[in-house]
Design a protein around this motif. Structure first.
Motif, PDB file in Angstrom:
ATOM      1  N   UNK A 123       0.647  -1.093   0.156  1.00  0.00           N
ATOM      2  CA  UNK A 123       0.148  -0.524   0.197  1.00  0.00           C
ATOM      3  C   UNK A 123       0.848   1.444   0.296  1.00  0.00           C
ATOM      4  N   UNK A 124       2.428   1.593   1.028  1.00  0.00           N
ATOM      5  CA  UNK A 124       2.615   2.844   1.363  1.00  0.00           C
ATOM      6  C   UNK A 124       4.320   2.653   0.097  1.00  0.00           C
ATOM      7  N   UNK A 125       4.254   1.556  -0.191  1.00  0.00           N
ATOM      8  CA  UNK A 125       5.263   1.230  -1.957  1.00  0.00           C
ATOM      9  C   UNK A 125       4.549   1.762  -2.789  1.00  0.00           C
ATOM     10  N   UNK A 126       3.852   1.422  -3.089  1.00  0.00           N
ATOM     11  CA  UNK A 126       2.645   1.346  -4.251  1.00  0.00           C
ATOM     12  C   UNK A 126       1.906   3.282  -4.437  1.00  0.00           C
ATOM     13  N   UNK A 127       1.853   4.049  -3.413  1.00  0.00           N
ATOM     14  CA  UNK A 127       1.663   5.552  -3.398  1.00  0.00           C
ATOM     15  C   UNK A 127       2.680   5.872  -3.574  1.00  0.00           C
ATOM     16  N   UNK A 128       3.489   5.870  -2.796  1.00  0.00           N
ATOM     17  CA  UNK A 128       4.684   6.024  -2.878  1.00  0.00           C
ATOM     18  C   UNK A 128       5.337   6.366  -4.423  1.00  0.00           C
ATOM     19  N   UNK A 129       5.379   5.601  -4.956  1.00  0.00           N
ATOM     20  CA  UNK A 129       5.877   5.670  -6.446  1.00  0.00           C
ATOM     21  C   UNK A 129       4.696   6.470  -7.037  1.00  0.00           C
ATOM     22  N   UNK A 130       3.243   5.865  -6.750  1.00  0.00           N
ATOM     23  CA  UNK A 130       2.187   6.657  -7.322  1.00  0.00           C
ATOM     24  C   UNK A 130       3.038   8.685  -7.511  1.00  0.00           C
ATOM     25  N   UNK A 131       2.944   8.952  -6.164  1.00  0.00           N
ATOM     26  CA  UNK A 131       2.885  10.143  -6.081  1.00  0.00           C
ATOM     27  C   UNK A 131       4.710  10.883  -6.291  1.00  0.00           C
ATOM     28  N   UNK A 132       5.966  10.361  -6.183  1.00  0.00           N
ATOM     29  CA  UNK A 132       7.223  10.643  -6.855  1.00  0.00           C
ATOM     30  C   UNK A 132       6.403  10.477  -8.396  1.00  0.00           C
ATOM     31  N   UNK A 133       6.068   9.815  -8.956  1.00  0.00           N
ATOM     32  CA  UNK A 133       5.763  10.146 -10.797  1.00  0.00           C
ATOM     33  C   UNK A 133       4.838  10.816 -10.646  1.00  0.00           C
ATOM     34  N   UNK A 134       4.152  11.273 -10.060  1.00  0.00           N
ATOM     35  CA  UNK A 134       3.181  12.328 -10.620  1.00  0.00           C
ATOM     36  C   UNK A 134       3.674  13.474 -10.563  1.00  0.00           C
ATOM     37  N   UNK A 135       4.522  13.424  -9.836  1.00  0.00           N
ATOM     38  CA  UNK A 135       5.634  14.915  -9.490  1.00  0.00           C
ATOM     39  C   UNK A 135       6.381  15.325 -10.848  1.00  0.00           C
ATOM     40  N   UNK A 136       6.651  14.254 -11.138  1.00  0.00           N
ATOM     41  CA  UNK A 136       8.038  14.098 -11.801  1.00  0.00           C
ATOM     42  C   UNK A 136       6.984  14.610 -13.555  1.00  0.00           C
ATOM     43  N   UNK A 137       6.069  13.060 -14.134  1.00  0.00           N
ATOM     44  CA  UNK A 137       5.254  14.110 -15.131  1.00  0.00           C
ATOM     45  C   UNK A 137       4.927  15.125 -15.269  1.00  0.00           C
ATOM     46  N   UNK A 138       3.928  15.820 -13.903  1.00  0.00           N
ATOM     47  CA  UNK A 138       3.342  17.488 -13.803  1.00  0.00           C
ATOM     48  C   UNK A 138       4.795  18.351 -14.362  1.00  0.00           C
ATOM     49  N   UNK A 139       5.864  18.075 -13.942  1.00  0.00           N
ATOM     50  CA  UNK A 139       7.010  18.786 -14.055  1.00  0.00           C
ATOM     51  C   UNK A 139       7.451  18.349 -16.327  1.00  0.00           C
ATOM     52  N   UNK A 140       7.606  17.272 -16.509  1.00  0.00           N
ATOM     53  CA  UNK A 140       7.794  16.891 -17.454  1.00  0.00           C
ATOM     54  C   UNK A 140       7.078  17.498 -18.847  1.00  0.00           C
ATOM     55  N   UNK A 141       5.544  17.356 -18.581  1.00  0.00           N
ATOM     56  CA  UNK A 141       4.630  17.072 -19.529  1.00  0.00           C
ATOM     57  C   UNK A 141       4.250  18.625 -19.811  1.00  0.00           C
ATOM     58  N   UNK A 142       4.225  20.101 -18.582  1.00  0.00           N
ATOM     59  CA  UNK A 142       4.366  21.544 -18.240  1.00  0.00           C
ATOM     60  C   UNK A 142       5.594  21.513 -19.942  1.00  0.00           C
ATOM     61  N   UNK A 143       6.365  20.186 -19.493  1.00  0.00           N
ATOM     62  CA  UNK A 143       7.228  21.391 -21.673  1.00  0.00           C
ATOM     63  C   UNK A 143       6.929  20.513 -22.791  1.00  0.00           C
ATOM     64  N   UNK A 144       5.709  19.946 -23.312  1.00  0.00           N
ATOM     65  CA  UNK A 144       4.757  19.497 -23.760  1.00  0.00           C
ATOM     66  C   UNK A 144       3.524  20.107 -24.020  1.00  0.00           C
ATOM     67  N   UNK A 145       2.649  20.885 -23.564  1.00  0.00           N
ATOM     68  CA  UNK A 145       1.113  21.345 -23.516  1.00  0.00           C
ATOM     69  C   UNK A 145       0.409  20.602 -24.989  1.00  0.00           C
ATOM     70  N   UNK A 146       1.468  20.263 -25.503  1.00  0.00           N
ATOM     71  CA  UNK A 146       0.336  20.027 -26.983  1.00  0.00           C
ATOM     72  C   UNK A 146       0.339  18.693 -26.880  1.00  0.00           C
ATOM     73  N   UNK A 147       0.236  17.975 -26.012  1.00  0.00           N
ATOM     74  CA  UNK A 147       0.523  16.529 -25.745  1.00  0.00           C
ATOM     75  C   UNK A 147      -1.174  16.021 -25.305  1.00  0.00           C
ATOM     76  N   UNK A 148      -2.588  15.795 -25.717  1.00  0.00           N
ATOM     77  CA  UNK A 148      -3.440  15.218 -25.351  1.00  0.00           C
ATOM     78  C   UNK A 148      -3.474  14.487 -24.074  1.00  0.00           C
ATOM     79  N   UNK A 149      -3.573  14.961 -23.287  1.00  0.00           N
ATOM     80  CA  UNK A 149      -3.227  13.689 -21.941  1.00  0.00           C
ATOM     81  C   UNK A 149      -4.381  14.629 -20.346  1.00  0.00           C
TER      82      UNK A 149
END
Length: 385
Positions: A123-149
């Motif tokens: 439970x904590x392991x999956x939530x940790x991975x979700x939170x860490x990679x959500x932050x990474x996705x948020x930063x990287x996807x900001x550099x590609x605003x045209x991607x429909x996601x």
């Protein structure tokens, strides 16, 4: 032909820290009678991992098609892009339901462990991975605003994705939630858990619940995870006895179910989508079991199926950057040049995205960034396939 119910998938995609494989303990001094059983277990492990490998490929391919390929300005005069979009839709009832069923099969032993073990390693392991990679996705996807996601564009949006409306990484969020439910209800009669989960799936698929973001997938796939967890012996027997005749029957049933749903427009009829997904999962297990007899193909897929986590969490940022790089040049090609690449483009780009995702993973491990793939302080476990 079939509507898209979920924004991401793989989905997908068991953590490395959480990377999940089907492990069978080796015992010393096996008796002659136990050796065949162990061999059968190994065989089943390969079919399950091969199924995961196929699922992660379908996840990446679907994202490539809907988020990049169909956004390109194709001017070739033939409906090839539409073909790829329609083809991808046919796997929607299969891709994530099968992935979660296999995850449930792999979770059967883990769910029996004490609460403190499950709470930290799963439970904590999956939530940790979700939170860490959500932050990474948020930063990287900001550099590609045209991607429909789906992406968080504000602090409130990020908070919502962390809590009530999961992002493209919803598979990790779902596993944490599903493990909690499975553990909390382990002493209840299975019917009292499976029936409400099936009803929730039907209600969500029929559009009777508010499902912003990726909540639809979250609601619809709990029943498949629980089915894999509860019906593990039956699923293993089904895979072990899969025949060519059964493959023909299940594949025919899947095609017939898809056709009937499309012709009648029954995608949102109550109970239809989950029922078609059940047919799809039965076909998927049968096909994976038969595929495992051809080692030249099944072994590479099984190897891929054992490393789904890095592909799942890394492929979207990689795709976003490639989309930004390729969209304008490919759209600007002449009709003749586009005609040469239009058919194979999704396959080539999917292969490139998977290859780059694994390369990034290896690079991160080389610089001691393994904490991106495992909750610090826990050993790497193989929990859900």
């Amino acid at each position: 032909m079939i509507r898209q119910l979920t924004e991401s998938r793989p989905a997908e995609l068991e953590p490395d820290a959480t990377r999940v494989r089907f492990r069978h303990r080796q015992r010393t001094g096996p008796t002659p009678a136990s050796a065949p059983a162990r061999a059968a277990g190994s065989h089943r492990a390969e079919w399950a991992d091969a199924a995961k490998g196929v699922c992660i490929i379908l996840v990446v391919l679907w994202h490539v098609v809907v988020k990049d390929y169909l956004q390109i300005d194709w001017h070739i005069g033939v409906p090839v892009p539409g073909f790829w979009g329609t083809l991808g839709e046919q796997f929607l009832p299969l891709r994530m339901p099968l992935f979660f069923t296999i995850s449930g099969v792999f979770a059967a032993n883990a769910a029996q462990r004490p609460w403190r073990v499950v709470a930290r390693s799963r439970i904590a392991g999956f939530l940790y991975l979700y939170a860490v990679w959500l932050l990474i996705h948020t930063v990287v996807l900001a550099a590609a605003p045209g991607l429909p996601t789906d992406r968080a564009t504000s602090a409130l949006g990020l908070l919502q994705q962390l809590t009530i409306t999961p992002s493209n990484l919803w598979y990790l969020y779902a596993l944490a939630l599903y493990f909690t439910i499975a553990k909390a209800t382990r002493r209840l009669p299975r019917a009292l858990v499976l029936v409400p989960a099936a009803a929730l799936s039907a209600v969500a698929a029929a559009g009777l619940l508010d499902t912003p973001g990726n909540r639809a997938g979250l609601y619809q796939n709990l029943v498949f995870f629980l089915a894999g967890l509860y019906l593990r012996p039956q699923i293993q027997r089904w895979a072990a006895t899969a025949s060519r005749r059964r493959l023909l029957l299940t594949s025919g049933g899947y095609v017939l179910a898809l056709t009937a749903m499309a012709v009648t427009g029954a995608q949102q009829w109550f109970g239809v989508w989950p029922a078609v997904s059940v047919v799809a999962v039965i076909f998927g297990i049968t096909a994976a079991a038969r595929l495992s007899r051809w080692s030249a193909l099944s072994r590479p897929l099984a190897r891929l199926g054992r490393i789904t986590l890095p592909i799942y969490v890394i492929h979207m940022p990689v795709l976003a950057l490639l989309h930004r790089l390729l969209l304008v040049p490919v759209s600007g090609l002449g009709g003749s040049a586009q005609g040469l690449i239009v058919l194979g483009y999704p396959i080539l780009l999917s292969g490139l995205v998977i290859g780059l995702s694994l390369a990034v993973h290896r690079g991160l491990l080389a610089v001691r960034a393994g904490w991106l793939f495992a909750l610090p302080g826990t050993r790497r476990v193989e929990a859900t396939g």
